[in-house]
Structures are given as structure tokens and as C-alpha cells.
Design a protein around this motif. Structure first.
Motif, PDB file in Angstrom:
ATOM      1  N   GLY A   1       4.615   1.718  12.338  1.00 25.69           N
ATOM      2  CA  GLY A   1       3.689   0.787  12.251  1.00 25.69           C
ATOM      3  C   GLY A   1       2.710   0.778  11.127  1.00 25.69           C
ATOM      4  O   GLY A   1       2.124  -0.401  10.641  1.00 25.69           O
ATOM      5  N   ARG A   2       3.877   1.239   9.847  1.00 24.78           N
ATOM      6  CA  ARG A   2       3.012   1.616   8.748  1.00 24.78           C
ATOM      7  C   ARG A   2       3.921   1.923   7.870  1.00 24.78           C
ATOM      8  O   ARG A   2       4.772   2.996   7.641  1.00 24.78           O
ATOM      9  N   TYR A   3       3.548   0.558   6.768  1.00 27.46           N
ATOM     10  CA  TYR A   3       4.144   0.408   6.120  1.00 27.46           C
ATOM     11  C   TYR A   3       3.821   0.245   4.580  1.00 27.46           C
ATOM     12  O   TYR A   3       2.804  -0.154   4.207  1.00 27.46           O
TER      13      TYR A   3
ATOM     14  N   ALA B   1      -4.210  -0.789  15.332  1.00 30.37           N
ATOM     15  CA  ALA B   1      -4.847  -2.113  14.816  1.00 30.37           C
ATOM     16  C   ALA B   1      -3.968  -2.973  14.537  1.00 30.37           C
ATOM     17  O   ALA B   1      -2.981  -3.209  13.701  1.00 30.37           O
TER      18      ALA B   1
ATOM     19  N   ARG C   1     -14.690   0.216   9.965  1.00 36.16           N
ATOM     20  CA  ARG C   1     -12.821   0.069   9.119  1.00 36.16           C
ATOM     21  C   ARG C   1     -13.304   0.010   7.079  1.00 36.16           C
ATOM     22  O   ARG C   1     -14.081   0.820   7.558  1.00 36.16           O
TER      23      ARG C   1
ATOM     24  N   GLY D   1      -5.344  -6.082  13.406  1.00 30.92           N
ATOM     25  CA  GLY D   1      -5.398  -7.169  12.935  1.00 30.92           C
ATOM     26  C   GLY D   1      -6.799  -6.867  13.367  1.00 30.92           C
ATOM     27  O   GLY D   1      -7.578  -6.105  13.678  1.00 30.92           O
ATOM     28  N   GLY D   2      -7.563  -7.418  12.203  1.00 29.91           N
ATOM     29  CA  GLY D   2      -9.039  -6.994  11.900  1.00 29.91           C
ATOM     30  C   GLY D   2     -10.149  -7.811  10.661  1.00 29.91           C
ATOM     31  O   GLY D   2      -9.237  -8.330   9.852  1.00 29.91           O
TER      32      GLY D   2
ATOM     33  N   GLN E   1       0.690  -9.536   6.153  1.00 29.17           N
ATOM     34  CA  GLN E   1      -0.321 -10.389   7.171  1.00 29.17           C
ATOM     35  C   GLN E   1      -0.538 -12.081   6.707  1.00 29.17           C
ATOM     36  O   GLN E   1       0.141 -12.485   6.017  1.00 29.17           O
TER      37      GLN E   1
ATOM     38  N   LEU F   1     -11.942  -1.257   4.207  1.00 33.66           N
ATOM     39  CA  LEU F   1     -12.834  -2.081   3.035  1.00 33.66           C
ATOM     40  C   LEU F   1     -14.376  -2.086   2.895  1.00 33.66           C
ATOM     41  O   LEU F   1     -15.034  -1.451   3.652  1.00 33.66           O
TER      42      LEU F   1
ATOM     43  N   ARG G   1       2.998  -5.699  13.372  1.00 35.06           N
ATOM     44  CA  ARG G   1       2.319  -4.410  13.943  1.00 35.06           C
ATOM     45  C   ARG G   1       2.519  -5.938  15.028  1.00 35.06           C
ATOM     46  O   ARG G   1       2.663  -5.035  16.388  1.00 35.06           O
TER      47      ARG G   1
ATOM     48  N   ALA H   1      -7.690 -10.780   8.925  1.00 29.60           N
ATOM     49  CA  ALA H   1      -5.738 -10.054   8.590  1.00 29.60           C
ATOM     50  C   ALA H   1      -5.533  -9.705   9.723  1.00 29.60           C
ATOM     51  O   ALA H   1      -6.109  -8.675  10.053  1.00 29.60           O
TER      52      ALA H   1
ATOM     53  N   ARG I   1       0.795  -1.022  -0.125  1.00 28.34           N
ATOM     54  CA  ARG I   1      -0.344  -0.066   0.034  1.00 28.34           C
ATOM     55  C   ARG I   1       1.130   0.884  -0.315  1.00 28.34           C
ATOM     56  O   ARG I   1       2.166   1.763   0.960  1.00 28.34           O
TER      57      ARG I   1
ATOM     58  N   GLY J   1      -2.048  -8.588  11.247  1.00 26.92           N
ATOM     59  CA  GLY J   1      -0.786  -7.960  10.886  1.00 26.92           C
ATOM     60  C   GLY J   1       0.509  -8.205  10.895  1.00 26.92           C
ATOM     61  O   GLY J   1       0.749  -8.067  12.784  1.00 26.92           O
TER      62      GLY J   1
END
Ligand code: AMP
Length: 420
Positions: free
Chosen positions: A121-123, A279, A257, A281-282, A128, A259, A309, A304, A114, A306
Motif C-alpha cells: 500500500g506504500r509505493y 488512508a 495530515r 484518500g484525503g 492519484q 502537508l 490503495r 486526492a 515519493r 489513491g
């Protein structure tokens, strides 16, 4: 250092840290294997339209974050930003849903891509482990999903996470709620982009993290008050099953969420030690996704988790996983004949399942013993000409420092016994 670096927003998984990532992936997979989920692997890229239809035209993932490229043949592809659309596409393509055994239960483990603004924590490249149960509508299946994820996090020793739970309704009750929400949102002071979002996917506005938006959302109509009887009963059963399984969760009316495909049950695992990217996972139910990508109606649920994280969450809680030693025995030969004999022993030990390494590169004794200590091995095997003439090797316990001779033909069994 070379001229090149890992691309922005990515990092390399390198030893010894990589062992923690592998262990987390295994911990996520364990409850899936115990619950009849089969492993599935799909390509890292797909037709771009699979995601724009499956994930949703109004999501950040599709509008801003996808890595899209055109092949030499003129096909527009995207690196997968998530795993569910690909998985359902593969299930439909293989006709797994027609084999008569629904739900089709599959799990995957893989990297996602993405184009997000990188931060801790955000890459842009992350990992996943995901699970999907395709083709059944049953509150027990939704509960199973949440219980499996909870068991996985617990097995890693994590404690400081919460499970947020919500229901997004279905095609019976969601449209009326959507209209009510739109009416409310149109009356707020919002920027141009958010106004557009109200018309395309108003539920996502509830998910807006900005304080100035959240402030205005108090008093927004809640899905909870608009659920139809069927959705209400379904959600109540999910909640009861979770409670019976001893899974603590919190009802969160604002959880929608990012999506588009979610219906009914949605949930997120959030960790207290991670700052804004909390987050870990979710997932949730996505009853409409199959039809959105041209398949039959197949109500489904999935999640999924992560890996990146979750590793950060372990660090935040100060948890050190019990990892097997990369090297248990390290062999140090002194002289050419010893090199030949010890290398033979090294191979034998490895075939017996003992993780063994060797002083490669003709190191001197001092250097080789340094490497032995650095390797984390419990025992060093040392042999020179005199030892070989006596038919022994020296076995040194690198913890206690004790050393003694062991007969060459007994050393494999002896080491196995001492390591057991
Ligand atoms: P999602 O597919 O957005 O529902 O994400 C599921 C999980 O994947 C999240 O809870 C995170 O743990 C992880 N995740 C999502 N996006 C990222 C990212 N950009 N970097 C690292 N982990 C991510």
C-alpha cells in the motif's frame, strides 16, 4: 525474465488487473464530471522550489521523499510528489482565476513519486485522482468535495471505510493554538528530530504514528478548543451539510495530515482492511497555498484519492467490479481464404463496437480454440473452406457449447443482437 526489474517500490500495471485500476480511475472521475470539474494535466516534474514552498519545508515529502534532479541546463527539478501545488501553479499561470468564474474547478489523474520506505500500500510510484476548487471560501464547497469522494467510493461498492473530519483553524486562530501546542510538546520526552519539528511545524507531531509518541499526547491542547468564531461557524456548516447529504463522518481532533498548506477543513478516508497504510484518500482546505507560491489570495479546497490503495481496499472487501469483457468474439479461420474473410469480419465487428480478437500466427484449430476460451470471449467465429462455399460461418457459444451456421452477411447483426 530479463536482466531488469521494475525499480524498488514500484510495480507494473498489467492485464487483466490493470482493467480494475482503470475502472477505479473512472469511478473517481464520474462525480467530478457531474459537478462541473474540468480535466487538467500538468508535467510530471516541476521546479523543486514549487514543492518546497507549496508543500512545505517541514514535511517528510519535501525533506526526505522527493526525487530531485538537475537538468543538463542546470535547473533543479523534482518529480511531483503530489498534485495540488502543480495544479494551483497551472491555474495561476493560465490566469484561470481571472476569468471571473470562481471557484476554478479542475481534476487530474496521474502518477506521483515519493521516495518512501516501500511496503504493502506504500509505493514510490503510485496513482492519484485529484480535484481542486480554487478561489472560493464556502462550506458548501468543502462539503461538495467530501460528498463527491464518498459517492465515488460507494459507487465502487466499498463499505468498510470511515471519513475522519477536523478543522485546523485559520490565520486568526491557528497561531495562538500553535504556541499553546508548542509549549505542551516541549515538555515531552521526544527524540531530536521530533523536537525540531515542534519548532517548525508542531501540528505534525500530533500526526506521529509511533505509540510512544501517541501515549504522551493525551492531554495535548486541541485545535477544537482554540477555533475562532468564524472557523467554528464554518466547520459547523460543513458538518451540517454533510449530515444533510447522508454522509457519515467522525470528528477526529488529531487529524492534521502530512502537508503544510492545510487550513480549516481537513479530512481523510480510511479503510479498515488495509493495515497500517489505511488512508485511501484525503484532502482539505488550503487557503494560503496560492500566496505561498506567489499568487493572489485564493482560498481553495481539494482532495486526492489513491488508486492503488483503493484497489487493495476492493480486494480486502472481496469486491469484484463489473468489468466489460476484454474480448467478446474470437475468430478462428481454417485456411488462407478463411483468414482473409474472417479478418474482414473482425474489422467490421470492431467498427460496430464489438470487442473482437483473431487467431493470429496461423494457429491450428485446437490451439486456436484454446486461445478463444482463454480470451474470455462469449462467441467463437469459425470458418473453413466448406463454410465459405456455403456462404456461412459457424458461430459457437463458448458458454453453452452450442454451434450453428450463420450467413456471412448476417453474422455482424446476429452477434450484436446475441451480445446485447
Ligand atoms: P496525500 O497526497 O499524502 O494526502 O495522499 C492522498 C492519497 O494518496 C492517500 O490517501 C493514499 O491513498 C495515496 N497515497 C499517498 N502516498 C502513497 C504511496 N506512497 N503509495 C500509494 N498510495 C499513496
Amino acid at each position: 525474465m530479463s536482466t531488469f526489474q521494475a525499480p524498488k517500490g514500484t510495480y507494473d500495471l498489467i492485464p487483466p488487473q490493470s482493467a480494475v485500476h482503470l475502472k477505479v480511475r473512472e469511478a473517481f472521475a464520474a462525480p467530478l464530471k457531474a459537478a462541473g470539474y474540468g480535466y487538467i494535466e500538468t508535467p510530471a516534474f516541476e521546479d523543486v522550489a514549487l514543492f518546497s514552498r507549496g508543500v512545505g519545508e517541514s514535511t517528510d515529502i519535501v525533506t526526505k521523499e522527493m526525487y530531485v534532479f538537475e537538468t543538463k541546463g542546470g535547473t533543479r527539478l523534482a518529480l511531483r510528489p503530489e498534485g495540488t501545488a502543480s495544479t494551483v501553479r497551472a491555474v495561476l499561470e493560465a490566469g484561470l482565476h481571472k476569468a471571473g468564474n470562481l471557484p476554478v474547478k479542475v481534476w487530474y489523474s496521474g502518477s506521483q513519486y515519493r521516495y518512501e520506505r516501500p511496503q504493502k500500500g506504500r509505493y514510490r510510484h503510485f496513482w492519484q485522482v485529484g480535484a481542486e476548487a480554487v478561489g472560493a471560501e464556502d462550506p458548501a464547497l468543502d462539503a461538495e468535495m467530501i460528498i463527491m469522494a464518498d459517492d465515488a467510493y460507494k459507487s465502487l461498492g466499498l463499505r468498510q471505510y470511515r471519513i475522519l473530519l477536523n478543522s485546523l483553524g485559520d490565520k486568526e486562530c491557528r497561531p495562538a493554538y500553535r504556541t499553546a501546542l508548542q509549549e505542551f510538546l516541549r515538555g515531552l520526552d521526544l527524540d531530536e528530530e521530533t523536537r525540531r519539528r515542534i519548532e517548525i511545524n508542531p501540528l505534525r507531531v500530533l500526526d506521529d504514528k509511533r505509540a510512544e509518541v501517541q501515549k504522551q499526547l493525551t492531554g495535548a491542547p486541541l485545535m477544537r478548543d482554540h477555533l475562532c468564531e468564524a472557523c467554528k461557524a464554518y466547520h459547523e456548516q460543513v458538518r451540517e451539510l454533510l449530515t444533510a447529504a447522508g454522509v457519515a463522518f467522525e470528528d477526529d481532533d488529531r487529524l492534521v495530515r502530512g502537508l503544510d498548506y492545510y487550513t480549516r477543513t481537513t479530512f481523510e478516508f480510511v479503510h479498515g482492511g488495509l493495515g497500517s497504510q489505511s488512508a485511501v484518500g484525503g484532502g482539505g482546505r488550503y487557503d494560503g497555498l496560492s500566496e505561498m507560491i506567489g499568487g493572489p489570495a485564493l482560498p481553495s479546497v481539494g482532495w486526492a484519492l489513491g488508486v492503488d490503495r483503493t484497489v487493495l481496499a476492493l480486494e480486502a472487501e472481496g469486491i469484484e467490479l463489473d468489468l466489460p469483457a476484454a474480448t467478446q468474439v474470437y475468430a478462428v479461420p481454417l485456411g488462407d481464404e478463411a483468414r482473409r474473410r474472417l479478418f474482414g469480419l473482425v474489422t467490421e465487428l470492431r467498427r460496430e463496437g464489438v470487442a473482437t480478437d483473431f487467431a493470429f500466427g496461423g494457429k491450428g484449430m485446437k490451439n486456436a480454440m484454446k486461445s478463444a476460451n482463454r480470451s474470455g470471449a462469449r462467441f467463437a467465429l469459425i470458418a473453413g473452406e466448406r463454410d465459405l462455399a456455403e456462404g456461412v460461418v459457424q458461430v459457437k457459444d463458448l458458454e453453452s457449447g452450442e454451434q450453428g451456421p450463420v450467413a456471412l452477411d448476417a453474422v455482424v447483426a446476429e452477434l450484436r443482437a446475441r451480445l446485447a
